[in-house]
Write a protein that holds these residues in place. Sequence first.
Motif, PDB file in Angstrom:
ATOM      1  N   ILE A 432      -1.517 -13.626   9.092  1.00  0.00           N
ATOM      2  CA  ILE A 432      -1.557 -12.781   7.902  1.00  0.00           C
ATOM      3  C   ILE A 432      -1.061 -13.556   6.684  1.00  0.00           C
ATOM      4  O   ILE A 432      -0.163 -14.394   6.789  1.00  0.00           O
ATOM      5  N   SER A 433      -1.630 -13.281   5.520  1.00  0.00           N
ATOM      6  CA  SER A 433      -1.172 -13.926   4.287  1.00  0.00           C
ATOM      7  C   SER A 433       0.036 -13.188   3.728  1.00  0.00           C
ATOM      8  O   SER A 433       0.270 -12.007   4.022  1.00  0.00           O
ATOM      9  N   ASP A 434       0.816 -13.878   2.903  1.00  0.00           N
ATOM     10  CA  ASP A 434       1.957 -13.243   2.244  1.00  0.00           C
ATOM     11  C   ASP A 434       1.495 -12.049   1.410  1.00  0.00           C
ATOM     12  O   ASP A 434       2.149 -10.993   1.397  1.00  0.00           O
ATOM     13  N   GLU A 435       0.388 -12.220   0.704  1.00  0.00           N
ATOM     14  CA  GLU A 435      -0.095 -11.172  -0.192  1.00  0.00           C
ATOM     15  C   GLU A 435      -0.464  -9.911   0.586  1.00  0.00           C
ATOM     16  O   GLU A 435      -0.118  -8.784   0.186  1.00  0.00           O
ATOM     17  N   LEU A 436      -1.162 -10.090   1.687  1.00  0.00           N
ATOM     18  CA  LEU A 436      -1.564  -8.947   2.502  1.00  0.00           C
ATOM     19  C   LEU A 436      -0.350  -8.281   3.140  1.00  0.00           C
ATOM     20  O   LEU A 436      -0.250  -7.047   3.189  1.00  0.00           O
ATOM     21  N   LEU A 437       0.586  -9.084   3.615  1.00  0.00           N
ATOM     22  CA  LEU A 437       1.810  -8.546   4.199  1.00  0.00           C
ATOM     23  C   LEU A 437       2.574  -7.723   3.174  1.00  0.00           C
ATOM     24  O   LEU A 437       3.008  -6.595   3.461  1.00  0.00           O
ATOM     25  N   ARG A 438       2.729  -8.245   1.976  1.00  0.00           N
ATOM     26  CA  ARG A 438       3.488  -7.526   0.938  1.00  0.00           C
ATOM     27  C   ARG A 438       2.781  -6.231   0.538  1.00  0.00           C
ATOM     28  O   ARG A 438       3.430  -5.222   0.256  1.00  0.00           O
ATOM     29  N   ASP A 439       1.461  -6.252   0.526  1.00  0.00           N
ATOM     30  CA  ASP A 439       0.712  -5.029   0.231  1.00  0.00           C
ATOM     31  C   ASP A 439       1.000  -3.980   1.293  1.00  0.00           C
ATOM     32  O   ASP A 439       1.263  -2.806   0.984  1.00  0.00           O
ATOM     33  N   GLY A 440       0.971  -4.382   2.565  1.00  0.00           N
ATOM     34  CA  GLY A 440       1.270  -3.450   3.637  1.00  0.00           C
ATOM     35  C   GLY A 440       2.686  -2.907   3.561  1.00  0.00           C
ATOM     36  O   GLY A 440       2.921  -1.707   3.774  1.00  0.00           O
ATOM     37  N   LEU A 441       3.638  -3.773   3.253  1.00  0.00           N
ATOM     38  CA  LEU A 441       5.029  -3.339   3.133  1.00  0.00           C
ATOM     39  C   LEU A 441       5.208  -2.363   1.976  1.00  0.00           C
ATOM     40  O   LEU A 441       5.996  -1.403   2.071  1.00  0.00           O
ATOM     41  N   GLN A 442       4.469  -2.576   0.897  1.00  0.00           N
ATOM     42  CA  GLN A 442       4.579  -1.670  -0.244  1.00  0.00           C
ATOM     43  C   GLN A 442       4.058  -0.285   0.116  1.00  0.00           C
ATOM     44  O   GLN A 442       4.609   0.729  -0.327  1.00  0.00           O
ATOM     45  N   VAL A 443       3.015  -0.231   0.936  1.00  0.00           N
ATOM     46  CA  VAL A 443       2.530   1.066   1.408  1.00  0.00           C
ATOM     47  C   VAL A 443       3.614   1.776   2.210  1.00  0.00           C
ATOM     48  O   VAL A 443       3.821   2.984   2.066  1.00  0.00           O
ATOM     49  N   VAL A 444       4.329   1.023   3.043  1.00  0.00           N
ATOM     50  CA  VAL A 444       5.431   1.621   3.809  1.00  0.00           C
ATOM     51  C   VAL A 444       6.525   2.119   2.867  1.00  0.00           C
ATOM     52  O   VAL A 444       7.069   3.216   3.042  1.00  0.00           O
ATOM     53  N   ALA A 445       6.839   1.342   1.830  1.00  0.00           N
ATOM     54  CA  ALA A 445       7.838   1.770   0.841  1.00  0.00           C
ATOM     55  C   ALA A 445       7.385   3.050   0.153  1.00  0.00           C
ATOM     56  O   ALA A 445       8.187   3.964  -0.075  1.00  0.00           O
ATOM     57  N   ASP A 446       6.103   3.130  -0.188  1.00  0.00           N
ATOM     58  CA  ASP A 446       5.576   4.331  -0.818  1.00  0.00           C
ATOM     59  C   ASP A 446       5.681   5.523   0.129  1.00  0.00           C
ATOM     60  O   ASP A 446       5.957   6.654  -0.289  1.00  0.00           O
ATOM     61  N   ALA A 447       5.479   5.253   1.425  1.00  0.00           N
ATOM     62  CA  ALA A 447       5.587   6.312   2.421  1.00  0.00           C
ATOM     63  C   ALA A 447       7.018   6.842   2.502  1.00  0.00           C
ATOM     64  O   ALA A 447       7.247   8.052   2.620  1.00  0.00           O
ATOM     65  N   ILE A 448       7.984   5.935   2.427  1.00  0.00           N
ATOM     66  CA  ILE A 448       9.397   6.353   2.463  1.00  0.00           C
ATOM     67  C   ILE A 448       9.716   7.224   1.261  1.00  0.00           C
ATOM     68  O   ILE A 448      10.370   8.260   1.365  1.00  0.00           O
ATOM     69  N   THR A 449       9.227   6.806   0.091  1.00  0.00           N
ATOM     70  CA  THR A 449       9.459   7.573  -1.128  1.00  0.00           C
ATOM     71  C   THR A 449       8.792   8.940  -1.046  1.00  0.00           C
ATOM     72  O   THR A 449       9.386   9.963  -1.436  1.00  0.00           O
ATOM     73  N   ALA A 450       7.562   8.967  -0.529  1.00  0.00           N
ATOM     74  CA  ALA A 450       6.827  10.227  -0.439  1.00  0.00           C
ATOM     75  C   ALA A 450       7.510  11.220   0.489  1.00  0.00           C
ATOM     76  O   ALA A 450       7.363  12.443   0.335  1.00  0.00           O
TER      77      ALA A 450
END
Length: 452
Positions: A432-450
């Motif tokens: 996996i690329s750093d960019e793709l990994l960070r995108d996935g992690l940001q979705v998880v962060a958004d999920a925590i916030t939601a």
Amino acid sequence: MEEVMTDVTITGGPSLPQERKLVTSIPGPKSQELLARKNAAVASGVGVALPVFTVAAGGGVMIDADGNSLIDLGSGIAVTGVGNSAPAVVDAVKKQVEQFTHTCFTVTPYDGYVEVAEKLNAITPGDHEKRSALFNTGAEAVENAIKIARHYTKKNAVVVFDHAYHGRTNLTMGMTAKNMPYKDGFGPFAPEIYRVPTSYPFRDGLSGAEAAKVALTQIEKQVGVANLAAIIIEPIQGEGGFIAPAEGFLPALQEWATRNGVVFILDEVQTGFARTGDLFAANHEGVVPDLMTLAKGIAGGLPLSAVTGRAEIMDSAHAGGLGGTYTGNPIACAAALATIETYETENLTERAREIGAIIEEFFAELQKDDDRIGEIRGRGAMMAVEFVESGSKAPNAALTGAIAKYAGEQGVVLLTCGTYGNVVRFLPPLSISDELLRDGLQVVADAITAAA
């Protein structure tokens, strides 16, 4: 029934666009149609975590039947460490299929099996003489390791640990700790399995030496050294919640086992093959087990497992006592040789450490403002976040489930685990690329916030 077709190009591998892209809701209409067929044809006990049907995968993405491109943070449960459809693996498999697909190694053998055994003997911890035997699944490897240990010691008792996961066969269900969904209603289980406390620093607050003393005292008092064939433990517990024991716990167990003539088995089915930032998790503390069970990341997605260990123990079983029709299948062996070479030539142990650092840093920043993130733990590209109720350490399974659901809907394949159902685990392919990994992690962060 009419075949469900897809409009996407289904050539897999790292040539796929490495992006998260949703063209339908998740699951899309074609996946929903396939799910209906699955429900009509497949036993309902075979569940799915995310009902999208894959048609291609590679790098860090999976393409579903509707053309959605999802970020893969699970690697098929730590299997596709080199990435899905890794070029070297594909080439090796194609070549082997053209030669022959099966003979049964115990009928007429072939060199691929021998080469895999030689490789495992060379790369696993310890410079002692070793032997290997190949099987199909992680549970099968565990079961055979116990068979070998019992045959060698002429004893029957086996010690396992709280939060352990070792498989779904009758023997390994008895060794697995969690009832639902793995054990409920499937008993009675095999006898002579004894469970003792593990090291769970977040919850027990003990040092490695203190936790080992608790476990070993219970073994001595409740099992008895004279009855004990083997101790088996995952160096980082997988399904139990990615629990990394306190420093010194594993070496203390190994030293005690060696001193008392007990076979010490490390179950590296999930941790093995670069996943933790070392080729094997045992290397982190210099632990040298008597036997190791290996699977998952061994063959780039093809079914293969192994038991590797001390020659005198492995050779104790009589001829014909180990084996099976498909064990060490030639196609899987070809894939394994290419997979192991890829780990080495592409320095994927270092890549696993880089991935782990990104995940740890990302969630450490979030943890500053959200006390529901109880602990960030793991090693290399085997990381997890344990979620708790705000202001306590009470497990928060509801939040964990909500995060996984949100992530799936936004195109991120995310796995949960833990005895209490409150852990999100991260097992991205090492491609996996750093960019793709960070995108996935940001979705998880958004999920925590939601879910706040």
